[in-house]
Design an enzyme around this catalytic site. Structure first.
Site, mmCIF file in Angstrom:
data_model
loop_
_atom_site.group_PDB
_atom_site.id
_atom_site.type_symbol
_atom_site.label_atom_id
_atom_site.label_comp_id
_atom_site.label_asym_id
_atom_site.label_seq_id
_atom_site.Cartn_x
_atom_site.Cartn_y
_atom_site.Cartn_z
ATOM 1 N N GLU A 99 -41.296 19.738 29.534
ATOM 2 C CA GLU A 99 -39.919 19.355 29.248
ATOM 3 C C GLU A 99 -38.986 20.213 30.090
ATOM 4 O O GLU A 99 -39.308 21.360 30.424
ATOM 5 C CB GLU A 99 -39.624 19.572 27.756
ATOM 6 N N ASN A 120 -36.632 16.908 23.148
ATOM 7 C CA ASN A 120 -35.209 16.795 22.807
ATOM 8 C C ASN A 120 -34.334 16.566 24.035
ATOM 9 O O ASN A 120 -33.295 15.911 23.952
ATOM 10 C CB ASN A 120 -34.754 18.057 22.076
ATOM 11 N N ASN A 160 -37.525 10.071 21.565
ATOM 12 C CA ASN A 160 -38.157 11.287 21.057
ATOM 13 C C ASN A 160 -37.531 11.690 19.729
ATOM 14 O O ASN A 160 -36.297 11.774 19.622
ATOM 15 C CB ASN A 160 -37.972 12.436 22.061
ATOM 16 N N GLU A 161 -38.354 11.897 18.715
ATOM 17 C CA GLU A 161 -37.929 12.446 17.420
ATOM 18 C C GLU A 161 -36.617 11.836 16.923
ATOM 19 O O GLU A 161 -35.710 12.543 16.489
ATOM 20 C CB GLU A 161 -37.816 13.974 17.500
ATOM 21 N N TYR A 194 -45.971 21.588 14.355
ATOM 22 C CA TYR A 194 -46.115 22.957 14.862
ATOM 23 C C TYR A 194 -46.574 23.870 13.726
ATOM 24 O O TYR A 194 -46.315 23.592 12.551
ATOM 25 C CB TYR A 194 -44.788 23.449 15.454
ATOM 26 N N GLU A 229 -46.803 16.026 20.435
ATOM 27 C CA GLU A 229 -46.344 17.423 20.415
ATOM 28 C C GLU A 229 -47.112 18.163 19.337
ATOM 29 O O GLU A 229 -47.050 17.780 18.158
ATOM 30 C CB GLU A 229 -44.836 17.543 20.143
ATOM 31 N N GLN A 267 -46.084 23.375 24.989
ATOM 32 C CA GLN A 267 -46.076 22.632 26.253
ATOM 33 C C GLN A 267 -47.141 23.223 27.184
ATOM 34 O O GLN A 267 -48.068 23.865 26.693
ATOM 35 C CB GLN A 267 -44.683 22.679 26.846
#
Length: 502
Positions: A26, A71, A171-172, A243, A291, A351
């Site tokens: 990203e 993001n 994304n999200e 996460y 992710e 990442q």
């Protein structure tokens, strides 16, 4: 303590999709600038890409790399990253409160992917933009020529189309922090219309729609149900993110969190099956876990950087320095993905470089393997083939996350060519070795090819530029084949790989 395992050649979960070992880059912190791209670095190639980083990435053999976010993508104009570099605008990135110079864009990223032996998994902006920008981006990337956007790419110096087949639709979008955040219905409708437009260009594209950002979201799992209600027929995968952290400094609770990951996958698998039945569909949507990683070490540092309100260029954001304890966690996460490969078709470690990453660099200096590099390396190298359904009988413990958590976390993969069988095993017990006893059924004669062990007396031990191998795998020879049984002693708090010729 003893753990008995049965591994049968014919008891298969699924054929593992190689994309389970994909990655993510990203425009965030030093992932791009100072990570993969650093003109003037002693190892930089003619395009400014760091050769030392490329070497480490190629060794991981990661099939796809998701880009440009994250993001970041939800307020990104893809047009800013193409054309002559001297004419590209500098923008403010609202997601991470930094400046983006746009010196790397889609064309340069695709070139980097070729050098890294990976393929691009591109995300389109469905936050501040929408369908029109997405279809134009697709045309720019994939059409041979003779149209406005394909000719624009050719004018920019890339005559051949990039032929990108895997696309993320935003994304999200469930997250209130996301630029252009939408309700499930709003997003589902937009994703469906965008998908139909993109398939109007190429029916063979694979499209990923946004699922929940994590399983603690208030909208979970109804978000997935509502989104898939709108776009089940036009999507191929739904994304999940997760996460892991150990803020309370409790190792057994930390390592038990892989059970939460398993529940997450199981729940969304049930939602997929429900909508499939409701739609009377023959298609089963896959899960793209695009992710995942450990993320908490750098949280305080990140708060301090962002609180300065300086809009810096490529600051040291999200630079978690991983310890040995994280090796055990990442090993357990990967084991979960292997065991749930019937559902999870794609997964991207988040990442790849510097930003919560297995690879770390110094500006102008060294690149090195963080501790978590190694379990990802071994899973990627030897975790391709058929995931086996193991029968495991051994001691367990209770944690804040779940009761009856097995001390042994184990997965097994029978290779694509049928010639090898690999066990990935984490002993979660803090004091006691596990005597592993595996009954091998249907494999005929077997012999040990290699046994790799990772352990350390200090759970907080880390690798640095100066001491790059403080935490590293070693080859040991405790595993033995007796009759049709594999026996090995697994040290307390250890990550293990045992490869057999079968």
């Amino acid at each position: 303590m003893k753990t008995n395992v049965v591994a049968h050649r014919d008891f298969r979960i699924a054929t593992i999709d190689a994309r389970l070992y994909s990655s993510f880059l990203e425009h965030l912190g030093r992932a791009i600038y100072g990570g993969i791209y650093e003109p003037g670095h002693p190892t930089a190639d003619e395009d400014g890409f760091r050769r030392d980083v490329l070497d480490l990435v190629r060794d991981l053999d990661t099939p796809y790399c998701r880009y440009p976010g994250g993001n970041f993508v939800s307020a990104y104009n893809w047009e800013d990253g193409v054309g002559p570099r001297s004419e590209r605008p500098v923008r403010l990135d609202l997601a991470w409160r930094t400046r983006e110079a746009n010196q790397i864009g889609v064309n340069e990223f695709v070139d980097w992917c070729k050098k890294a032996n990976t393929k691009p998994m591109l995300a389109v902006n469905l936050g501040s933009r929408g369908l029109d920008a997405a279809r134009n981006f697709l045309e720019y990337c994939n059409h041979p020529g003779g149209t406005y956007y394909s000719d624009l790419r050719r004018k920019h110096g890339w005559a051949n189309p990039h032929d990108v087949k895997l696309w993320c639709l935003g994304n999200e979008m469930d997250g209130p922090w996301q630029v252009g955040h939408k309700s499930a219905y709003e997003y589902g409708r937009l994703a469906d219309e965008t998908a139909k437009a993109m398939r109007g260009f190429d029916k063979s594209l694979e499209l990923v729609v946004c699922g929940s950002s994590n399983s603690d979201m208030k909208t979970y799992p109804d978000w997935e149900a509502q989104v898939l209600e709108q776009c089940y027929d036009s999507a191929d995968h739904i994304s999940l993110h997760m996460y892991f952290a150990n803020r309370e400094k409790n190792t057994l609770n930390y390592l038990a969190r892989a059970t939460k990951l398993d529940r997450y996958i199981t729940t969304i698998g049930g939602v997929i099956d429900y909508i499939k039945a409701k739609k009377r569909s023959k298609k089963t949507i896959g899960i793209s876990f695009d992710e995942w990683n450990v993320w908490y070490h750098s949280n305080q540092q990140d708060k301090e950087i962002l609180a300065r309100d300086e809009w810096p260029d490529a600051p040291h954001l999200l630079e978690d320095v991983y310890n040995f304890e994280d090796v055990l966690q990442v090993g357990g996460i990967l084991n979960t993905f292997i065991r749930r490969s019937d559902r999870v078709r794609i997964a991207c470690i988040a990442q790849l470089v510097n930003v919560i990453a297995p690879i770390m660099t110094d500006d102008g200096g060294a690149a090195w393997r963080q501790t978590i590099y190694y379990p990802f390396y071994y899973a990627s190298r030897y975790g391709r083939g058929a995931a086996l359904q193991l029968v495991v009988d051994g001691p367990t413990y209770d944690s804040d996350e779940e009761n009856d958590v097995p001390y042994l976390d184990v997965s097994a993969v029978h290779s694509e060519d049928g010639r090898s069988l690999t066990f990935f095993a984490v002993n979660r017990h803090p004091q006691t070795a596990l005597d592993l006893d595996v009954r091998l059924e249907g494999f005929g004669s077997a012999r040990v090819i290699e046994q790799v062990e990772m352990t350390h007396g200090d759970l907080q031990a880390v690798n640095t530029a100066q001491r790059q191998d403080t935490v590293a795998p070693v080859n040991v020879e405790t595993a033995k084949i007796e009759d049709i049984r594999l026996r090995a002693a697994l040290k307390p708090l250890s990550y293990n790989v045992i490869r057999l010729s079968v």
